[in-house]
Write a protein that holds these residues in place. Structure first.
Motif, mmCIF file in Angstrom:
data_model
loop_
_atom_site.group_PDB
_atom_site.id
_atom_site.type_symbol
_atom_site.label_atom_id
_atom_site.label_comp_id
_atom_site.label_asym_id
_atom_site.label_seq_id
_atom_site.Cartn_x
_atom_site.Cartn_y
_atom_site.Cartn_z
ATOM 1 N N TRP A 1 0.815 -1.218 0.000
ATOM 2 C CA TRP A 1 0.000 0.000 0.000
ATOM 3 C C TRP A 1 0.849 1.269 0.000
ATOM 4 O O TRP A 1 0.385 2.330 0.402
ATOM 5 C CB TRP A 1 -0.938 -0.014 1.198
ATOM 6 C CG TRP A 1 -1.839 -1.190 1.140
ATOM 7 C CD1 TRP A 1 -2.946 -1.334 0.365
ATOM 8 C CD2 TRP A 1 -1.681 -2.415 1.822
ATOM 9 N NE1 TRP A 1 -3.498 -2.562 0.531
ATOM 10 C CE2 TRP A 1 -2.730 -3.263 1.438
ATOM 11 C CE3 TRP A 1 -0.755 -2.903 2.735
ATOM 12 C CZ2 TRP A 1 -2.893 -4.547 1.926
ATOM 13 C CZ3 TRP A 1 -0.911 -4.173 3.210
ATOM 14 C CH2 TRP A 1 -1.975 -4.977 2.799
ATOM 15 N N GLU A 2 2.065 1.185 -0.499
ATOM 16 C CA GLU A 2 2.952 2.348 -0.511
ATOM 17 C C GLU A 2 2.406 3.475 -1.389
ATOM 18 O O GLU A 2 2.493 4.647 -1.019
ATOM 19 C CB GLU A 2 4.347 1.958 -1.001
ATOM 20 C CG GLU A 2 5.324 3.110 -0.979
ATOM 21 C CD GLU A 2 6.716 2.694 -1.395
ATOM 22 O OE1 GLU A 2 7.610 3.561 -1.361
ATOM 23 O OE2 GLU A 2 6.912 1.523 -1.753
ATOM 24 N N SER A 3 1.840 3.155 -2.533
ATOM 25 C CA SER A 3 1.329 4.199 -3.424
ATOM 26 C C SER A 3 0.169 4.956 -2.779
ATOM 27 O O SER A 3 0.091 6.186 -2.882
ATOM 28 C CB SER A 3 0.904 3.604 -4.762
ATOM 29 O OG SER A 3 -0.138 2.671 -4.569
ATOM 30 N N GLN A 4 -0.722 4.256 -2.081
ATOM 31 C CA GLN A 4 -1.820 4.939 -1.401
ATOM 32 C C GLN A 4 -1.304 5.812 -0.263
ATOM 33 O O GLN A 4 -1.764 6.933 -0.062
ATOM 34 C CB GLN A 4 -2.848 3.942 -0.865
ATOM 35 C CG GLN A 4 -3.740 3.372 -1.917
ATOM 36 C CD GLN A 4 -3.215 2.071 -2.479
ATOM 37 O OE1 GLN A 4 -2.144 1.607 -2.121
ATOM 38 N NE2 GLN A 4 -3.975 1.474 -3.374
ATOM 39 N N TRP A 5 -0.338 5.310 0.509
ATOM 40 C CA TRP A 5 0.216 6.085 1.612
ATOM 41 C C TRP A 5 0.940 7.318 1.076
ATOM 42 O O TRP A 5 0.798 8.406 1.638
ATOM 43 C CB TRP A 5 1.189 5.225 2.431
ATOM 44 C CG TRP A 5 1.624 5.908 3.684
ATOM 45 C CD1 TRP A 5 1.026 5.841 4.895
ATOM 46 C CD2 TRP A 5 2.763 6.769 3.828
ATOM 47 N NE1 TRP A 5 1.719 6.606 5.794
ATOM 48 C CE2 TRP A 5 2.791 7.184 5.172
ATOM 49 C CE3 TRP A 5 3.752 7.225 2.971
ATOM 50 C CZ2 TRP A 5 3.755 8.042 5.664
ATOM 51 C CZ3 TRP A 5 4.717 8.078 3.458
ATOM 52 C CH2 TRP A 5 4.723 8.480 4.798
ATOM 53 N N THR A 6 1.699 7.163 -0.003
ATOM 54 C CA THR A 6 2.425 8.283 -0.595
ATOM 55 C C THR A 6 1.453 9.338 -1.109
ATOM 56 O O THR A 6 1.684 10.536 -0.949
ATOM 57 C CB THR A 6 3.335 7.794 -1.736
ATOM 58 O OG1 THR A 6 4.185 6.762 -1.221
ATOM 59 C CG2 THR A 6 4.180 8.908 -2.295
#
Length: 106
Positions: free
Chosen positions: A86-91
């Motif tokens: 979920w790195e893209s959502q967190w970023t």
């Protein structure tokens, strides 16, 4: 729709109502609804699968991150897990919350 909201609140903060004191329960309810709204807003901003996820899922996948904070050259550096799904959502959420405000002309 409202049934899902009630179920979501009952599964989180409303499961821990403080007592039989009316004022304490009223304050707890206000705080629970505020936290629910902020978490749902974060999910919508993060987009993707988080836009329709429950608050428990949003908290588990985006808010409670196993990250390491380091200080380098008087700046804080956040080391996120490698290969985190979920790195893209967190970023996206981080960039949205740290962007300058939009100027509105009247």
């Amino acid at each position: 729709m409202i049934e899902q909201v009630n179920a979501d609140l009952k599964a989180s903060a409303l499961a821990h109502m403080p007592s039989g004191k009316f004022n304490a329960n009223a304050a707890w309810l206000v705080l629970a609804v505020m936290a629910f709204n902020l978490t749902r807003t974060a999910g919508v901003i993060a987009a993707g699968a988080m836009a329709r996820a429950t608050t428990a899922t949003i908290r588990h996948r985006i808010i409670t991150v196993a990250a390491r904070i380091a200080r380098r050259s008087r700046r804080l550096v956040l080391h996120l897990p490698q290969g985190w799904t979920w790195e893209s959502q967190w970023t996206r959420l981080f960039a949205h919350s740290h962007s300058p405000p939009v100027a509105v002309s009247a």
